[in-house]
Design a protein around this motif. Structure first.
Motif, PDB file in Angstrom:
ATOM      1  N   ARG A  18      16.177  28.210 -15.910  1.00  0.00           N
ATOM      2  CA  ARG A  18      17.598  28.345 -16.233  1.00  0.00           C
ATOM      3  C   ARG A  18      17.756  28.367 -17.748  1.00  0.00           C
ATOM      4  NH1 ARG A  18      22.782  27.839 -14.425  1.00  0.00           N
ATOM      5  NH2 ARG A  18      24.195  26.845 -15.863  1.00  0.00           N
ATOM      6  N   ARG A  34      25.462  19.434 -15.708  1.00  0.00           N
ATOM      7  CA  ARG A  34      26.195  20.528 -15.051  1.00  0.00           C
ATOM      8  C   ARG A  34      27.048  20.008 -13.903  1.00  0.00           C
ATOM      9  NH1 ARG A  34      23.049  24.214 -12.577  1.00  0.00           N
ATOM     10  NH2 ARG A  34      21.176  23.014 -12.851  1.00  0.00           N
ATOM     11  N   ARG A  75      22.111  20.065 -22.039  1.00  0.00           N
ATOM     12  CA  ARG A  75      23.382  20.579 -21.504  1.00  0.00           C
ATOM     13  C   ARG A  75      23.197  21.300 -20.172  1.00  0.00           C
ATOM     14  NH1 ARG A  75      24.364  22.937 -26.991  1.00  0.00           N
ATOM     15  NH2 ARG A  75      25.492  21.320 -28.114  1.00  0.00           N
ATOM     16  N   ASN A  76      22.042  21.928 -19.977  1.00  0.00           N
ATOM     17  CA  ASN A  76      21.780  22.669 -18.746  1.00  0.00           C
ATOM     18  C   ASN A  76      21.104  21.836 -17.670  1.00  0.00           C
ATOM     19  OD1 ASN A  76      22.712  25.445 -19.015  1.00  0.00           O
ATOM     20  ND2 ASN A  76      21.406  25.436 -20.811  1.00  0.00           N
TER      21      ASN A  76
END
Length: 163
Positions: free
Chosen positions: A112, A25, A19-20
């Motif tokens: 992140r 993104r 997802r990151n």
């Protein structure tokens, strides 16, 4: 430098790392812009509701894809992963594969949401959970990445770089 770590990746961590990723993104940013354009178009004579619907539907579709990908990758979570970072290469061994790739194939590294991400020149990304490394290893890795893979400057960002 020679950092080695072994860890179990969980399904939740895998989904979070996906997802990151920069691709997901970026897609979500585009979806948000599509939703905003669809809402603004409501003020016109011909509302562009398709933008609104696609902007809302695509994130749902992406989440389904991420969850199905994690389900299909269940074999990856049964045994530990091993990562090794040396001056020459990045090596990753999972239950189903292993690879060792020299640093000349990578263009950037960043942190992140609890992960270290490494992006190759061709666009492929790898990730390692930060929890797999102790504090001293994380500091050493951050210094190594800053030295070996400095952040790329965006040419249009600084007018002085055009010269």
């Amino acid at each position: 430098m020679d950092i080695s770590a072994t860890f179990h990746l969980t399904t939740r961590e895998y989904r979070g790392a996906i997802r990151n990723s920069p691709t997901v993104r970026g897609t979500l940013i585009i979806c948000a812009l599509m939703v905003m354009a669809g809402l603004v178009s409501l003020l016109s004579d011909r509302p562009a509701m398709m933008l609104f619907y696609v902007g809302l539907g695509l994130p749902v579709f992406l989440e389904v894809v991420v969850r199905l990908s994690a389900r299909r990758s269940a074999a990856l979570f049964t045994e530990p992963w091993t990562v090794r970072v040396t001056e020459e290469a990045f090596a990753l061994r999972t239950p189903v594969s292993q690879a060792e790739i020299g640093w000349n194939a990578y263009r950037e590294a960043w942190q992140r949401s609890g992960f270290w991400y490494l992006r190759q020149l061709g666009g492929a990304s790898s990730f390692v959970p930060k929890r797999a490394l102790d504090d001293a290893q994380q500091v050493e890795l951050a210094e190594f990445f800053a030295r070996r893979l400095p952040p790329q400057k965006i040419r249009w960002y600084s007018p002085r770089s055009w010269r």
